[in-house]
Structure formats: C-alpha cells, structure tokens
Design an enzyme around this catalytic site. Structure first.
Site, PDB file in Angstrom:
ATOM      1  CG  ASP A 244      -1.779   1.201   1.317  1.00 20.69           C
ATOM      2  OD1 ASP A 244      -2.042   1.813   0.276  1.00 20.69           O
ATOM      3  OD2 ASP A 244      -2.203   1.552   2.427  1.00 20.69           O
ATOM      4  CB  THR A 245       1.286   3.987  -2.441  1.00 21.26           C
ATOM      5  OG1 THR A 245      -0.085   4.225  -2.778  1.00 21.26           O
ATOM      6  CG2 THR A 245       1.889   3.049  -3.474  1.00 21.26           C
ATOM      7  CE1 TYR A 295     -13.413   6.903   8.837  1.00 23.26           C
ATOM      8  CE2 TYR A 295     -11.038   6.868   8.516  1.00 23.26           C
ATOM      9  CZ  TYR A 295     -12.172   7.487   9.009  1.00 23.26           C
ATOM     10  OH  TYR A 295     -12.061   8.680   9.684  1.00 23.26           O
ATOM     11  CG  ASP A 464      -4.035   4.315  -1.199  1.00 26.67           C
ATOM     12  OD1 ASP A 464      -3.076   3.523  -1.189  1.00 26.67           O
ATOM     13  OD2 ASP A 464      -4.936   4.292  -0.347  1.00 26.67           O
ATOM     14  N   GLY A 466      -3.610   1.148  -2.619  1.00 26.20           N
ATOM     15  CA  GLY A 466      -4.335   0.371  -1.634  1.00 26.20           C
ATOM     16  C   GLY A 466      -5.820   0.628  -1.620  1.00 26.20           C
ATOM     17  CB  THR A 467      -7.963   3.273  -2.532  1.00 28.59           C
ATOM     18  OG1 THR A 467      -7.337   3.799  -1.376  1.00 28.59           O
ATOM     19  CG2 THR A 467      -9.438   3.599  -2.508  1.00 28.59           C
TER      20      THR A 467
END
EC number: 3.4.23.24
Length: 588
Positions: A244-245, A295, A464, A466-467
């Site tokens: 994940d960045t 989240y 990102d 990671g999203t």
C-alpha cells in the site's frame, strides 16, 4: 433490485530485482465481496497504541490494499531491447559455462567487479564480450568494457543476479549516466543486466555486501487489491501481504490470531498464510504494542518486533521492523510503503522503504508504480528505479502536499476533471435528444475543447494503490456524475448511479494536475455493473465515491506511471504505456 458483482480469482507471477538481479514472484488475486460498499477501505482512523486519537482530518488520507511477492525466476541468458540514436537493438546472450560450475544455480552474487572464474564459472570479461557489438555502439562504446577499464561508468556491470525482459519479467541495471533525479527525467540511459539463478539456500547477507541498484516486484491486477508473498524469519516462512502506497507499517497475521478458524474464529488464515514467530530463530520481540483500526471496520492488534524479510532468495532486509498480529478480522496482512509519519506507533521507526536505502539495496528512498491495464495479468512496483518504457510523453514532477507542515500522505494537487464521450452505443433512459451530456461540461466526440469541466481547485489528492476505487468530496462527485445526466445516489451500493453506456470503449475521463499533466482514464474503470433495475435494465454505479478525503485508487492508478520520491518529496507522473518492454534506470 438484485445486485450482482463478480470478480475473478486470478493468479500470476511477480517479479523482483535487487541490485543487479531479477527474481520472479508468485502472486494471487483476492476475491471481493458483493457491491462497492464491501470493497476494502482500510483508511486508518487514529493511532490507538498510545491512547492518543488523532483527528481524522489530520491523520487520514489513504486506504490500504496492494501487494508483494516471492519466488524465483530462473534464466540462463540476457535478453532485451536497447533503444537509442533513433533505432533499437534486440539482444540475447547465453551466459558462458565452465566445468568449475555445474547445475542450475548459476553465478553467485558478488560485489567484486572482477568476478572470480573459479567461483562463478566465467569472468566478467567473458560476459561483456558475449554481448553484440551493436549494443555497445548504441551506448557510445566501441567495444565491451573489461575488468581492467578504470575510466567512466559507461558500463559498470556485475554478473551478480538474475535478469530477463519477457513478460512477466524484470531487470536491474546500472546507468551510463547519473540516474534520474526526483523530477524523474524522461531521458533514457543505457542499460545491461546479467543472468543467473540464486541458490535455494541463500541467506540474508550483511548490508556491507549488498549491491545498490533497483529492484521490482510484480503485482497482480485484481481491480480490488494486489497480493504477493514475502519470506519471513529463519527458516523462511512464506506469507502473503498487501502492498500500500498510502500506509507505512508492515504487519503479518500471527499463527496465534484468535480470529483464525484453527483457533476457534471464523477467518481462513491459511488462505494467505501466517507467521509463527516461535519457529524463527532470528525473531526479536521489542515488547511494543501495535494496534490500528480501518474505515472498512477491520482492526489489527499485536506486537512489534524485528526479523529478516526476503523478497527473493539472496535479496533481503535484515532486522526489518514489523508487527505480528494476534487479533484481527482481516484475512491478510499489509505492507505499507509510505512516510514514517503514518506509522501506527508513537516512537517512529525505520520502515521498509527507508530500510532499503539504509541497507544499500537502493540509492534513494523512491519507487515507481506500473499497474498496467485493467485486463492485464500483472503490473509491478519498482524500488529505486524508473522504467522509461512504461510511460508516454514526459514525467512531470509535483511537490507532495504537506499536512500540518509534515510529510504524511503521498498526495499532489488535482486541478480538474473533464469527460470525453465518443461512444453512445446503447444509450438509454434519457429524454429524446438529450443523450449527449450538458454543453460546457464535457469534450464532445473526441474534440480537444473542454469548455469547462469540473474544477477541483487543486485538491490535495492521495495516489493510493491500496484503494480499490477513488474518492472525492460529495459535491465534486455529484458534479462529475452530473455530466452524464441526473444525479441519483444508490443507498445499497453506497455510490452514485450512472448510465452503463458511459463505460463504452472510447469514452474517458481526463484528470488535470496543475495544468501541467493530463492523465486519460477509460470511463470503463469507473462504471461498475452491480445488478439490474426492476425493469430488467442493467444498473451501474460510479467508481468515484463520495468521501471526506480525496483519493485516486486502483481505477485511476492503472492509467498512470507514478514515481514516488520520499526523500525529495515529489511525485512524478505520466500516462502509462501498456507494453512488454523495459528500460530500467536506477534513481541515484
């Protein structure tokens, strides 16, 4: 209304290159749940380790998910294409063999520029002389350099690791000129690589013996997240994690995780592997508690410690800092590669990107990302280097936007978004004569007249991996969706509905960064089929979701080549080029 969203489970090969070597790593796709609302959204809420809850506005701007890998690519030759002076030369060089070295292990790694034939089976001069003369002419040399050459670094090669250029492949090189600065110059430098297969028994070497260069790990494009395998501890245990960045910690799920099925819980922890610290002779527990909340509802708590991390045999970080998680609702760990300010512990430590430089794996705390197209099998993260073959036009550098005078998130200003609609096939559901969106809001039929677009006012936006999807403010998302007709929010999908035809081939969104760089993304990346209406018509939602933080996730990142320089605090971006070529240059 019936909502259906199916994602395929794929597998591929991941790549790694460290110093002068290339390694292939196996990776596997994750299977997502139903609907956009169920995709992982692992934006940390606050730091609960020390009882201090930072404000969401100050300590968030990312969602987690991407990945890492492990395994070995075996090869007995150098293969590649070098471009220069208006033409290119393809080359394939079989490594010389010797009776002094048999079998499949190939040459061993060495820091000596003059390779000892008694140990490797061939000399550096043998290797250099095997490369076609046309290659040396391309990079400005009349002949292959020899071990006695003490002049320029036009060809400072060391036959110390594995390289290859066919997909899936990776390579490490040493530049004939100083490596690109943080501004990520688009000019190419000459390259070369050597080929071998590391020994299966390779152990982490001391930092003094490691070769500084560039290495990349290939990542599987799942459209939800990316996974790969790391080897942890001694003897090595293979564990899959996400890369994940937008986060900074590395953590593995412990074999003792109370949520695992084997321990009476509900999570199949064997699916991606666990780390059993009791079986590692090199594990050191530093007695520091670790805890983080995301989240999407996942939480993780455990203990910080150190152990050896191997990306591929012979290429490792010693005493790497990470957490071993004893209690988590997640089935897979996380490998964050962001700024230390995002670490979920009060006392900041050297995370892996910075440890890579500290232990001489890379010359600068920088890496580049190439996720390839939506349908591609794989992309990669390249630590310490830039692959100039993977983008078109020029790389444009943007200063990373600080948060409260600190470098926290890998975010740059997003100026505006406009849409180009060229394919109205199967357009439906709009009044007669209104199939075309509003004048002044989009580009029509491929023309280059924006006539407006949606002004995002240089919103600091996190890049990102990671999203899964992307996020902008509610007003901004509604303005973009409004380009295509009425704005309707789908409570079940937690997203805005959009006509499915908007995702037709040929339609795209164009993202404007400071009026200096424009990235085109196919609208198919943002149009998600989730089921049908009561009438039987297909129901689609928009893949830019309303949120309190601006994030460009995987559905954007697949269209961009991005270089993250955490030392000079800049991110350089360009339009991604989808091809099988490589032109890797280390960042110095």
């Amino acid at each position: 209304m019936q909502r259906v969203l199916e994602l395929l489970l794929l597998s591929s090969t991941a790549l790694a290159v460290i110093g002068d070597g290339f390694i292939a790593l196996p990776v596997h796709k994750l299977q997502a749940g139903e609907g956009s609302a169920h995709f992982p959204n692992r934006l940390p809420i606050f730091d609960v380790v020390n009882g201090v809850a930072k404000s969401v506005e100050d300590d968030v701007n990312q969602i987690i998910q991407p990945i890492f890998g492990n395994g070995i690519f075996s090869g007995g030759s150098i293969q590649g294409t070098h471009s220069g002076n208006g033409h290119s030369v393809k080359y394939e060089v079989s490594l010389p063999s010797s009776s002094s070295q048999k079998g499949s292990n190939g040459p061993s790694s060495t820091d000596n520029k003059d390779t000892d034939p008694s140990k490797t089976g061939f000399s550096l001069d043998d290797l250099m002389n095997s490369i076609p003369t046309d290659f040396w002419n391309l990079i400005g040399l009349n002949k292959a350099p020899t071990s006695s050459d003490n002049g320029s670094k036009d060809a400072d090669f060391t036959p110390s690791a594995v390289s290859q250029v066919e997909q899936p492949t990776s390579k490490s090189v040493e530049s004939t000129a100083p490596g690109p600065a943080s501004s990520a110059s688009s000019s190419s430098s000459s390259e070369a690589a050597s080929s071998s297969q590391p020994s299966e028994d390779s152990q982490p070497s001391s930092s003094a013996n490691k070769k500084t260069g560039a290495f990349f790990l290939s990542l599987d494009n799942t459209q939800t997240l990316y996974t790969a395998t790391l080897k942890v501890g001694s003897p090595a245990q293979e564990v899959q994690v996400m890369i994940d960045t937008g986060s900074s910690d590395l953590w593995f799920i412990s074999s003792g995780n109370s949520q695992c099925k084997v321990n009476g819980g509900s999570i199949d922890c064997d699916k991606y592997g666990v780390f059993d610290k009791s079986k590692s002779s090199t594990w050191h527990d530093n007695k520091t508690d670790y805890s983080i909340s995301y989240y999407d509802g996942d939480k993780a708590s455990g203990t910080m410690g150190q152990d050896n991390i191997t990306f591929a045999d012979g290429f490792s970080i010693e005493n790497a800092n990470f957490a071993v998680i004893d209690n988590t609702t997640s089935s897979i760990g996380v490998f964050g590669v962001g700024y230390p300010e995002l670490e979920a512990v009060k006392s900041k430590y050297t995370n892996l990107p910075f440890a890579m430089k500290e232990q001489n794996l890379i010359a600068k705390v920088a890496y580049s990302l190439y996720l390839d197209s939506r349908d591609a099998v794989q992309g990669y993260i390249l630590f310490g280097g830039i692959d100039h073959a993977k983008y078109t036009g020029d790389l444009k550098a943007f200063d990373i936007v600080q948060s409260n005078d600190k470098y926290v998130y890998s975010q740059i200003p997003l100026t505006s978004v406009a849409s180009s609609l060229n394919n109205y096939t199967n357009a439906y559901g709009l009044p007669a004569g209104s199939n075309h969106p509003k004048v002044g809001a989009v580009i029509y039929n491929g023309t280059d007249s924006f006539n407006g677009g949606v002004d995002l006012k240089d919103t600091p936006t996190l890049l990102d991996t990671g999203t899964t999807y992307s996020y902008l403010s509610k007003d901004q998302v509604e303005s973009i969706v409004g380009l295509y007709g009425n704005v309707t929010y789908n409570d079940a999908g937690k997203a805005y509905e959009v006509p499915c035809w908007v995702g037709n081939p040929g339609n795209y969104l164009e993202f404007n960064f400071k009026n200096e760089q424009y990235i085109k993304v196919p609208t198919s990346e943002f149009v998600i089929s989730v089921g049908t209406y009561a009438s039987g018509a297909e129901l689609c939602v928009f893949g830019i979701l309303p949120g309190t933080h601006s994030i460009l996730g995987d559905n954007f990142m697949r269209s961009v080549y991005a270089v993250f320089d955490l030392e000079d605090h800049v991110i350089s971006i360009a339009q991604a080029a989808y091809n099988d070529n490589h032109a890797v240059v280390p960042i110095e």
